[in-house]
Enzyme design. Structure first.
Site, PDB file in Angstrom:
ATOM      1  N   GLY A  31       0.789  -1.231   0.000  1.00  0.00           N
ATOM      2  CA  GLY A  31       0.000   0.000   0.000  1.00  0.00           C
ATOM      3  C   GLY A  31       0.819   1.277   0.000  1.00  0.00           C
ATOM      4  O   GLY A  31       0.333   2.325   0.431  1.00  0.00           O
TER       5      GLY A  31
ATOM      6  N   ASN B 194       1.680   2.942  -2.662  1.00  0.00           N
ATOM      7  CA  ASN B 194       1.026   3.866  -3.604  1.00  0.00           C
ATOM      8  C   ASN B 194      -0.252   4.436  -3.008  1.00  0.00           C
ATOM      9  O   ASN B 194      -0.547   5.617  -3.189  1.00  0.00           O
ATOM     10  CB  ASN B 194       0.739   3.158  -4.935  1.00  0.00           C
ATOM     11  CG  ASN B 194       1.971   3.092  -5.807  1.00  0.00           C
ATOM     12  OD1 ASN B 194       2.355   4.077  -6.433  1.00  0.00           O
ATOM     13  ND2 ASN B 194       2.625   1.932  -5.825  1.00  0.00           N
TER      14      ASN B 194
ATOM     15  N   ARG C 182     -15.846 -16.754  -9.105  1.00  0.00           N
ATOM     16  CA  ARG C 182     -15.227 -15.454  -9.383  1.00  0.00           C
ATOM     17  C   ARG C 182     -16.285 -14.394  -9.712  1.00  0.00           C
ATOM     18  O   ARG C 182     -16.160 -13.228  -9.368  1.00  0.00           O
ATOM     19  CB  ARG C 182     -14.275 -15.644 -10.575  1.00  0.00           C
ATOM     20  CG  ARG C 182     -13.411 -14.461 -10.887  1.00  0.00           C
ATOM     21  CD  ARG C 182     -12.666 -14.724 -12.186  1.00  0.00           C
ATOM     22  NE  ARG C 182     -12.587 -13.509 -12.970  1.00  0.00           N
ATOM     23  CZ  ARG C 182     -11.549 -12.717 -12.997  1.00  0.00           C
ATOM     24  NH1 ARG C 182     -10.483 -13.004 -12.300  1.00  0.00           N
ATOM     25  NH2 ARG C 182     -11.548 -11.618 -13.723  1.00  0.00           N
TER      26      ARG C 182
ATOM     27  N   MET D 233      -4.170  -7.406  -7.041  1.00  0.00           N
ATOM     28  CA  MET D 233      -3.667  -8.612  -7.694  1.00  0.00           C
ATOM     29  C   MET D 233      -4.708  -9.382  -8.502  1.00  0.00           C
ATOM     30  O   MET D 233      -4.454 -10.503  -8.925  1.00  0.00           O
ATOM     31  CB  MET D 233      -3.053  -9.555  -6.645  1.00  0.00           C
ATOM     32  CG  MET D 233      -1.884  -8.946  -5.909  1.00  0.00           C
ATOM     33  SD  MET D 233      -0.581  -8.428  -7.037  1.00  0.00           S
ATOM     34  CE  MET D 233       0.224  -9.985  -7.267  1.00  0.00           C
TER      35      MET D 233
ATOM     36  N   ILE E  45      -7.231  -9.420 -11.881  1.00  0.00           N
ATOM     37  CA  ILE E  45      -7.575  -8.771 -13.146  1.00  0.00           C
ATOM     38  C   ILE E  45      -9.090  -8.611 -13.179  1.00  0.00           C
ATOM     39  O   ILE E  45      -9.828  -9.579 -12.953  1.00  0.00           O
ATOM     40  CB  ILE E  45      -7.085  -9.626 -14.340  1.00  0.00           C
ATOM     41  CG1 ILE E  45      -5.556  -9.648 -14.346  1.00  0.00           C
ATOM     42  CG2 ILE E  45      -7.627  -9.079 -15.653  1.00  0.00           C
ATOM     43  CD1 ILE E  45      -4.940 -10.576 -15.364  1.00  0.00           C
TER      44      ILE E  45
ATOM     45  N   ASN F  25      -4.618   2.373 -13.332  1.00  0.00           N
ATOM     46  CA  ASN F  25      -3.702   1.393 -12.736  1.00  0.00           C
ATOM     47  C   ASN F  25      -2.286   1.939 -12.846  1.00  0.00           C
ATOM     48  O   ASN F  25      -1.993   2.744 -13.726  1.00  0.00           O
ATOM     49  CB  ASN F  25      -3.801   0.065 -13.488  1.00  0.00           C
ATOM     50  CG  ASN F  25      -2.898  -0.998 -12.892  1.00  0.00           C
ATOM     51  OD1 ASN F  25      -2.815  -1.139 -11.674  1.00  0.00           O
ATOM     52  ND2 ASN F  25      -2.187  -1.739 -13.735  1.00  0.00           N
TER      53      ASN F  25
ATOM     54  N   HIS G  23       1.671   0.520 -13.190  1.00  0.00           N
ATOM     55  CA  HIS G  23       2.449  -0.687 -13.509  1.00  0.00           C
ATOM     56  C   HIS G  23       3.931  -0.343 -13.392  1.00  0.00           C
ATOM     57  O   HIS G  23       4.359   0.711 -13.880  1.00  0.00           O
ATOM     58  CB  HIS G  23       2.112  -1.142 -14.935  1.00  0.00           C
ATOM     59  CG  HIS G  23       2.790  -2.416 -15.309  1.00  0.00           C
ATOM     60  ND1 HIS G  23       2.342  -3.646 -14.872  1.00  0.00           N
ATOM     61  CD2 HIS G  23       3.904  -2.652 -16.027  1.00  0.00           C
ATOM     62  CE1 HIS G  23       3.150  -4.588 -15.330  1.00  0.00           C
ATOM     63  NE2 HIS G  23       4.110  -4.009 -16.042  1.00  0.00           N
TER      64      HIS G  23
ATOM     65  N   ASP H  74     -10.178  -3.636 -21.278  1.00  0.00           N
ATOM     66  CA  ASP H  74     -10.335  -5.090 -21.250  1.00  0.00           C
ATOM     67  C   ASP H  74      -9.024  -5.854 -21.372  1.00  0.00           C
ATOM     68  O   ASP H  74      -8.969  -7.045 -21.097  1.00  0.00           O
ATOM     69  CB  ASP H  74     -11.240  -5.537 -22.409  1.00  0.00           C
ATOM     70  CG  ASP H  74     -12.661  -5.044 -22.216  1.00  0.00           C
ATOM     71  OD1 ASP H  74     -12.935  -4.458 -21.156  1.00  0.00           O
ATOM     72  OD2 ASP H  74     -13.485  -5.255 -23.127  1.00  0.00           O
TER      73      ASP H  74
ATOM     74  N   ASP I 199      -3.084  -4.546 -18.599  1.00  0.00           N
ATOM     75  CA  ASP I 199      -1.975  -3.605 -18.794  1.00  0.00           C
ATOM     76  C   ASP I 199      -1.995  -2.957 -20.181  1.00  0.00           C
ATOM     77  O   ASP I 199      -0.986  -2.403 -20.626  1.00  0.00           O
ATOM     78  CB  ASP I 199      -0.612  -4.271 -18.564  1.00  0.00           C
ATOM     79  CG  ASP I 199      -0.435  -4.714 -17.122  1.00  0.00           C
ATOM     80  OD1 ASP I 199      -0.977  -4.055 -16.222  1.00  0.00           O
ATOM     81  OD2 ASP I 199       0.262  -5.725 -16.893  1.00  0.00           O
TER      82      ASP I 199
HETATM   83  C1  GRF Z   1       3.618  -1.303  -7.445  1.00  0.00           C
HETATM   84  O1  GRF Z   1       4.894  -1.624  -7.889  1.00  0.00           O
HETATM   85  C2  GRF Z   1       2.692  -1.088  -8.603  1.00  0.00           C
HETATM   86  O2  GRF Z   1       3.340  -0.581  -9.723  1.00  0.00           O
HETATM   87  C3  GRF Z   1       2.184  -2.455  -8.887  1.00  0.00           C
HETATM   88  O3  GRF Z   1       2.063  -3.076  -7.633  1.00  0.00           O
HETATM   89  C4  GRF Z   1       2.963  -2.464  -6.726  1.00  0.00           C
HETATM   90  C5  GRF Z   1       2.170  -2.027  -5.538  1.00  0.00           C
HETATM   91  O4  GRF Z   1       2.997  -1.601  -4.491  1.00  0.00           O
HETATM   92  N1  GRF Z   1       0.960  -2.446  -9.638  1.00  0.00           N
HETATM   93  P1  GRF Z   1       2.368  -0.944  -3.190  1.00  0.00           P
HETATM   94  O5  GRF Z   1       1.425  -1.994  -2.584  1.00  0.00           O
HETATM   95  O6  GRF Z   1       1.643   0.281  -3.600  1.00  0.00           O
HETATM   96  O7  GRF Z   1       3.515  -0.678  -2.276  1.00  0.00           O
END
Ligand code: GRF
Length: 242
Positions: free
Chosen positions: A26, A28, A79, A104, A106, A121, A123, A161, A164
């Site tokens: 977390g 981000n 799902r 995690m 999709i 998102n 990446h 859809d 990434d």
């Molecule tokens: C980050 O590297 C982001 O780019 C990817 O998952 C990671 C999440 O990290 N999608 P955090 O949980 O925000 O520390």
């Protein structure tokens, strides 16, 4: 017709409701919360949804008094049921923007379509390289190091859809050193992610991200509000785009 420009001082700015989906540490999410607190994003984060009851993101959310929703996939028969509950949870918080931050799972096309143009998102690589199914977490940095590229980075994109594969909003490059490990490269990229994600959210909040097929146009500051989909007063005919 010219666009109606809303007041932009911190105390008068309309707020944008952000929901964050996260499965991991977390960091981000924390960057987004901090940006809201500092007023660089007209937040708040109204909910954090996780599929991992042990996610550090949940601890961070609780520490900031943000409501959390925990949905473990294995507690649902299918799902589809999991996603149904996820969608219900999201709608109950009426988010203007949904930010995936290390989530995690999709999202299936039906979920994406319900919030079309309102899911972002981040990446940890320069898409379209090193993205797609199986390219998450350490796998990304391992692949980057194994391929011997000199530059990696991070990408903020709208979700569609294709995993990434959605329209790219912002990217930042980060050097790859010869002696990098997965951990050192991940840490260098994470630092940049924490700047880039709030910046993309700020542009969205200002109505400056115009999706045009696979491209995203970033409008000038004087055009703010024109592309806004969250601030419904400003979209469509009032903004002079129709
Ligand atoms: C980050 O590297 C982001 O780019 C990817 O998952 C990671 C999440 O990290 N999608 P955090 O949980 O925000 O520390």
């Amino acid at each position: 017709m010219t666009a109606a420009i809303r007041p932009t001082t911190n105390d008068q700015r309309p707020t944008m409701r952000i929901a964050v989906l996260a499965s991991g540490r977390g960091t981000n999410l924390q960057a987004i919360i901090d940006a809201c607190d500092q007023g660089t994003i007209p937040g708040p984060v109204v909910a954090v949804v996780s599929d991992n009851p042990k996610a550090g993101a949940l601890t961070r959310a609780r520490a900031s008094g943000i409501p959390v929703v925990v949905l473990s996939l294995r507690t649902f028969p299918t799902r589809e049921k999991f996603e149904q509950r996820l969608v219900e949870a999201l709608h109950s918080y009426a988010p203007d923007l949904i930010c995936l931050a290390g989530f995690m799972r999709i999202l299936s096309p039906s979920v994406v379509q319900q919030f079309s143009g309102r899911i972002m998102n981040i990446h940890p690589a320069l898409l379209p390289a090193f993205g797609g199914v199986g390219m998450y977490g350490e796998h990304v940095h391992r692949a980057v190091l194994d391929r011997g590229v000199r530059v990696s980075g991070c990408t903020v994109h709208f979700v569609d859809d294709v995993p990434d594969g959605g329209p790219i909003i912002l990217q930042a490059a980060v050097r790859v050193d010869a002696d990098d490990t997965v951990a050192t490269l991940a840490a260098r990229i994470a630092e940049v992610e924490h700047q880039l994600y709030p910046e993309a959210i700020r542009l969205f909040a200002e109505g400056r991200l115009l999706i045009d097929g696979r491209r995203v146009h970033i409008l000038e500051e004087r055009e703010r509000g024109i592309a806004g989909t969250w601030d419904r007063d400003l979209v469509g005919s009032e903004a002079g785009l129709e």
